[in-house]
Design a protein around this motif. Structure first.
Motif, mmCIF file in Angstrom:
data_model
loop_
_atom_site.group_PDB
_atom_site.id
_atom_site.type_symbol
_atom_site.label_atom_id
_atom_site.label_comp_id
_atom_site.label_asym_id
_atom_site.label_seq_id
_atom_site.Cartn_x
_atom_site.Cartn_y
_atom_site.Cartn_z
ATOM 1 N N ARG A 345 0.743 -1.272 0.026
ATOM 2 C CA ARG A 345 0.179 0.112 0.002
ATOM 3 C C ARG A 345 0.830 1.237 -0.021
ATOM 4 N N ASN A 346 1.865 1.313 0.794
ATOM 5 C CA ASN A 346 3.012 2.482 0.880
ATOM 6 C C ASN A 346 3.530 2.688 -0.544
ATOM 7 N N ASP A 347 4.097 1.633 -1.111
ATOM 8 C CA ASP A 347 4.621 1.653 -2.252
ATOM 9 C C ASP A 347 3.419 2.064 -3.609
ATOM 10 N N LYS A 348 2.329 1.882 -3.601
ATOM 11 C CA LYS A 348 1.148 2.182 -4.277
ATOM 12 C C LYS A 348 1.098 3.764 -4.309
ATOM 13 N N GLU A 349 0.986 4.074 -3.063
ATOM 14 C CA GLU A 349 0.929 5.515 -2.782
ATOM 15 C C GLU A 349 1.714 6.359 -3.427
ATOM 16 N N GLN A 350 3.254 5.884 -3.284
ATOM 17 C CA GLN A 350 4.309 6.784 -4.040
ATOM 18 C C GLN A 350 4.192 6.381 -5.383
ATOM 19 N N GLN A 533 12.382 2.710 -7.822
ATOM 20 C CA GLN A 533 11.274 3.135 -7.004
ATOM 21 C C GLN A 533 10.814 1.862 -6.238
ATOM 22 N N PRO A 534 10.315 1.800 -5.030
ATOM 23 C CA PRO A 534 9.627 0.726 -4.415
ATOM 24 C C PRO A 534 8.608 0.256 -5.102
ATOM 25 N N VAL A 535 8.630 -1.132 -5.462
ATOM 26 C CA VAL A 535 7.623 -1.683 -6.501
ATOM 27 C C VAL A 535 7.080 -2.964 -5.912
ATOM 28 N N SER A 536 6.919 -3.142 -4.473
ATOM 29 C CA SER A 536 6.662 -4.234 -3.843
ATOM 30 C C SER A 536 5.234 -4.646 -4.310
ATOM 31 N N TYR A 537 4.458 -3.916 -4.845
ATOM 32 C CA TYR A 537 2.960 -4.251 -5.132
ATOM 33 C C TYR A 537 3.061 -5.179 -6.483
#
Length: 748
Positions: A345-350, A533-537
Motif C-alpha cells: 500500500r505504501n509503495d502504491k501511494e508513492q 522506485q519501491p514496487v513491492s505491489y
C-alpha cells in the motif's frame, strides 16, 4: 618395407598414417578441430554468433587487415601447438624421423591435413561471409585474406626457424657426446635388438612440399638413442606451449587497454593452443594414469568450490557482499513476512504520486493517452530493433513519445535498447545537445559485444580467474561479466555508467518514464524486479478482499529486499546484464542473500515484459480510467508473432531421441505468447474501449536471412533490421499509434 601398388603406397604414406593415428589415439585432440570446423561453418555456437568471431574478427571496433592478421597469427600458434603436442605423443611410433635432418619440420609437413583443410575452409567461408553478410567489396576481402595468410605464415616461419636452430644445437650436443665415429657407430647401431612393437609402418613421407622420400628402416638402430633424440626435440617443443601460457597471462592483465583486446577468435585460438598443449603434456607424462588423476582433480576442485575455498562467483557491481551478517534470509516464509500488504500500500501511494506528476506535464483538464512499452529479449537484434522503433516513433510524435510513456519493461536485449534511449532522453532533459533521432545512436547500440566477451572468457575466466577489482570495500572478479559492462559503456559513450540511485529523482518527478529491469531467480523461478522506485505491489497477484492477509509472493523487489546491501548503489549496467544473462555467454549474478541465490535472463520467466506491465495496469486501473483517455500498450518484439514453423513430414532417429528434451525450449516464447494473449484479453475488460494494443515486430526481408540472436550483428543484418520499419504491418502499427495520439488531440 617394399610396396608396389599405388593405393597401398598412399595408405602407408606418413600423412595418411598420421591422420588415421589421430582418430585412433588421443581423439580428444581432434575434438578441437571439430569444434573449429563446426563453428566456422555455422553449426556449433551459431545461436551465439560463433562464426562471426572467425569470419569477421574485430580489433578496435573494426574488421580490417590488422584484425585478420592477428587472427592469422593466433591460428598459426594453434596449428603449431597441435603439431607440437602430437609430435610429442606420436613420434615414438615413427622413429625414422630421428634419422632425418629437421625432424619437426618433416613431421609438421606431413601432419598438415587438418591445418590446411581448416585454412582453406576458413578463407572460403570468410569470402562468402564478407561478401554477403558484411557487404564488403572484392578488394576489401582480398586484403582481409592477405592479412590472415601473412599472420599465419609469420608464425610458421618463425617456428621453423626456432626448431631449425634447436636441431643444430641437438646435433652439436650429440657430437660432443660421441667424440669419434667408432663411439657413434657402437651407440647408434644395435642389429640384434627386438623389433619395436609400437612402431607403425611408413613407406614414404614428404621431405619437402614438392618431394616424396622413402622412409628409412630403423630396426637396426638403438631404440634408446632414437628416443633420446626425439626427447630433446620434445623439450624444445614444450617451450612454445609455455610461451602461449605467458602470452595469455599477459593479455589478461592488459585487457583494460583497448589496444590489447585482440579479436575474440584469436583469443579462442590461443586458448585452444594452450589447452591442446596442456592436454598433450598431461597425457604424455601420466600415460595410463591420466584419467584417474583427472577424476581426483575434479573431485578436489568440486570440494573446494563446495566449501567456498574457491569462490569466483559473479556479483552485481556496487552491491555490498562483505557484510555477511546483514544478508536477508531467502525463503518462502521470509519473503511473505517482508512483502506485506502494508508495504504494498505504501509503495502504491508513492507510484500514485508519480502518476500525478506525470499527468501534471499535460495541460490542466486534459486526459492524456498513457503509453506502456514492452520490449522482447533477443540480444543485439532486439536492442537494435527497439532503438530503431523508438527513434521512428518519437520522430512521428515530434519528440513527445517519452512524455506520454509512463512505464518501460521487458527482457534481455530489448532492455539494452530501452535503457539507452531513456538515458539519452534524460541527458537531453538536463541540457545536453542530443538529437534523439540521430542514427549514430542506433549504430552505437548495434556495436559488437561478442568479441570482448569471448576474449575475456578465453583469457580472464580460464587463465587468470583470480584477477579482481574493487568498488569501496567489495571485491569483484574481472571476468566476462565485467568485460561486457565495460564494452557496453564504451559502445554507448558511458551514458549508462550510472547507479540505480541516479534515476530515482528523475523518475519520481516523472521527468522520465519508470523503467523496470527484471531477472529470473534460478532457485525457484521467481522474478527479481529491479527499479529505482519501491514496487513491492508487483511482487504478488492482487487477490480479492475476501482473502485478507494472503500474499502469494512470486517476485522480489530488489531495491527494498537488498536495501541494506546498498541496492541503489548497484550499476545500471549490472541491472541490464542481470536482465540479459544469456546462458553460458554471460555468468549468472549471485545475490548477497542467505542462502546465496543466483539470477539469469529475464526471458526465462517473461521474454516480452508483458507480465509486469499487465500487473501494473491492473493495480492502477482505477486511476488510469479516471485520469487518462486510455492506454496504448506497445509491444516491440524481435520475432514474428505466432510464427509457427512447419511440422516435419518425417522424423529421423535423432528427432525421436532429442525432441522430448528440447520441445519446451524450442517453443518457449510461443507458449508465453499464448498465455499472455489470454491474460491481455482479460485485462482489456478493465479498460472498456480504452485499451489499445499495438505490436511492432522485426520481420526479415527474406525468411532465411533473419538477423541472428547474438551479441554481434553483421552489416547486412543491421540494414535488414532498419528496413523492417517499413514492413507493411509495422507501417500500420505506426499509423495506429499516430491515429490514437492525434484523435486525442482533436477531441481535447
Amino acid at each position: 618395407m617394399k610396396v608396389k601398388f599405388l593405393p597401398v603406397k598412399i595408405y602407408y604414406s606418413f600423412p595418411i598414417q598420421l591422420l588415421l593415428l589421430h582418430f585412433r589415439k588421443y581423439q580428444i585432440l581432434v575434438v578441437f578441430w571439430a569444434v573449429l570446423f563446426s563453428t566456422v561453418n555455422g553449426n556449433f555456437a551459431k545461436v551465439f554468433g560463433g562464426d562471426a568471431l572467425f569470419l569477421a574478427p574485430e580489433y578496435l571496433g573494426k574488421v580490417n587487415f590488422y584484425s585478420t592478421t592477428i587472427l592469422g597469427l593466433a591460428t598459426g600458434l594453434f596449428a603449431m601447438s597441435w603439431n607440437i603436442t602430437t609430435f610429442i605423443l606420436h613420434t615414438g611410433r615413427f622413429k625414422f624421423l630421428a634419422t632425418t635432418s629437421q625432424p619437426f619440420f618433416k613431421y609438421c609437413l606431413n601432419n598438415s591435413i587438418f591445418p590446411l583443410a581448416f585454412i582453406i575452409n576458413l578463407l572460403f567461408r570468410g569470402w562468402e561471409y564478407q561478401r554477403y553478410q558484411q557487404l564488403s567489396t572484392v578488394p576489401e576481402i582480398l586484403l582481409l585474406s592477405e592479412g590472415f595468410i601473412c599472420g599465419y605464415l609469420f608464425v610458421i616461419f618463425f617456428s621453423f626457424f626456432y626448431f631449425f636452430n634447436a636441431d643444430k644445437n641437438i646435433g652439436r650436443r650429440l657430437g660432443k657426446q660421441f667424440g669419434n665415429t667408432r663411439n657413434f657407430v657402437r651407440t647408434v647401431f644395435k642389429p640384434t635388438q627386438d623389433k619395436d612393437e609400437n612402431a607403425l609402418p611408413v613407406h614414404n613421407y614428404f621431405n619437402s612440399p614438392w618431394k616424396l622420400r622413402r622412409a628409412r628402416n630403423v630396426d637396426h638402430y638403438n631404440k634408446r638413442y632414437l628416443d633420446s633424440i626425439l626427447k630433446q626435440h620434445h623439450f624444445a617443443a614444450m617451450i612454445t606451449v609455455g610461451c602461449a601460457l605467458v602470452f595469455l597471462v599477459f593479455l589478461s592483465y592488459m585487457m583494460d587497454f583497448s589496444v590489447f583486446r585482440i579479436p575474440a577468435g584469436a583469443s579462442v585460438m590461443i586458448f585452444f593452443a594452450f589447452l591442446i598443449g596442456v592436454a598433450g603434456a598431461y597425457a604424455y607424462m601420466l600415460q595410463s594414469w591420466a584419467i584417474p588423476v583427472l577424476l581426483l582433480m575434479t573431485i578436489g576442485l568440486n570440494w573446494m568450490v563446495e566449501h567456498n575455498l574457491v569462490d569466483n562467483r559473479n556479483k552485481g557491481y556496487g552491491l555490498n557482499y562483505h557484510e555477511r551478517d546483514a544478508r536477508p534470509q531467502y525463503s518462502v516464509s521470509a519473503l511473505q513476512q517482508f512483502f506485506t500488504e502494508a508495504r504494498a500500500r505504501n509503495d502504491k501511494e508513492q507510484t500514485l504520486q508519480i502518476l500525478e506528476n506525470w499527468k501534471a506535464k499535460f495541460p490542466e483538464g486534459e486526459k492524456p493517452k498513457l503509453i506502456v512499452v514492452n520490449f522482447s529479449g533477443g540480444g543485439l537484434r532486439a536492442a537494435t530493433w527497439s532503438m530503431n522503433v523508438l527513434q521512428r516513433l518519437d520522430t512521428l510524435m515530434k519528440g513527445e513519445l517519452m512524455d506520454h510513456t509512463f512505464l518501460m519493461t521487458g527482457a534481455s536485449g530489448g532492455m539494452i535498447g530501452a535503457s539507452y534511449f531513456r538515458a539519452l532522453y534524460l541527458e537531453k532533459q538536463q541540457g545536453m545537445l542530443i538529437n534523439l533521432h540521430d542514427s549514430v545512436y542506433t549504430e552505437r547500440i548495434a556495436r559488437d559485444l561478442l568479441n570482448s566477451v569471448f576474449t575475456s572468457m578465453a583469457v580472464n575466466d580460464f587463465i587468470t580467474p583470480f584477477r579482481s577489482f574493487r568498488i569501496g570495500n567489495d571485491v569483484y572478479a574481472k571476468d566476462r561479466g565485467y568485460t561486457f559492462e565495460m564494452q557496453l559503456n564504451a559502445n554507448t559513450d558511458n551514458v549508462l555508467d550510472k547507479t540505480l540511485k541516479y534515476y530515482q529523482d528523475p523518475e519520481l518527478k516523472a521527468q522520465i518514464p519508470m523503467l523496470i529491469w527484471s531477472a529470473t531467480i534460478n532457485a525457484d523461478g521467481r522474478k527479481l524486479l529491479i527499479s529505482p522506485q519501491p514496487v513491492s505491489y508487483l511482487c504478488s497477484p492482487e487477490y480479492s478482499p475476501s482473502m485478507p492477509g494472503f500474499q502469494d509472493v512470486d517476485g522480489v523487489d530488489f531495491g527494498q529486499y537488498f536495501a541494506r546491501q546498498g541496492a541503489m548503489n548497484m550499476k545500471v549496467t549490472s541491472a541490464i546484464r542481470m536482465c540479459a544473462t544469456f546462458p553460458y555467454v554471460l555468468p549468472n549474478v549471485f545475490l548477497p542473500s542467505n542462502p546465496i541465490v543466483d539470477v539469469m535472463d529475464a526471458g526465462i520467466r517473461d521474454n516480452f515484459g508483458q507480465e509486469t506491465s499487465m500487473r501494473f495496469l491492473h493495480i492502477f486501473r482505477e486511476w488510469i480510467n479516471e485520469n487518462t483517455s486510455g492506454v496504448i500498450f506497445l509491444q516491440i518484439r524481435d520475432t514474428r508473432k505466432n510464427d509457427i514453423k512447419g511440422i516435419q513430414q518425417s522424423m529421423e532417429l535423432s528427432d525421436m531421441a532429442f525432441d522430448p528434451l528440447f520441445t519446451m525450449q524450442q517453443h518457449w516464447s510461443a507458449m508465453q505468447d499464448f498465455v499472455q494473449d489470454a491474460e491481455l484479453n482479460y485485462l482489456e475488460g478493465y479498460f472498456p474501449g480504452k485499451f489499445h494494443r499495438v505490436i511492432f515486430q522485426y520481420v526479415p526481408q527474406k525468411e532465411d536471412r533473419a538477423a541472428a540472436l547474438s551479441l554481434h550483428l553483421t552489416s547486412r543484418e543491421k540494414i535488414d533490421i532498419a528496413g523492417a520499419l517499413d514492413n507493411p504491418a509495422n507501417r500500420t502499427a505506426f499509423d495506429s499509434v499516430m491515429h490514437l495520439i492525434n484523435y486525442q488531440k482533436v477531441n481535447k
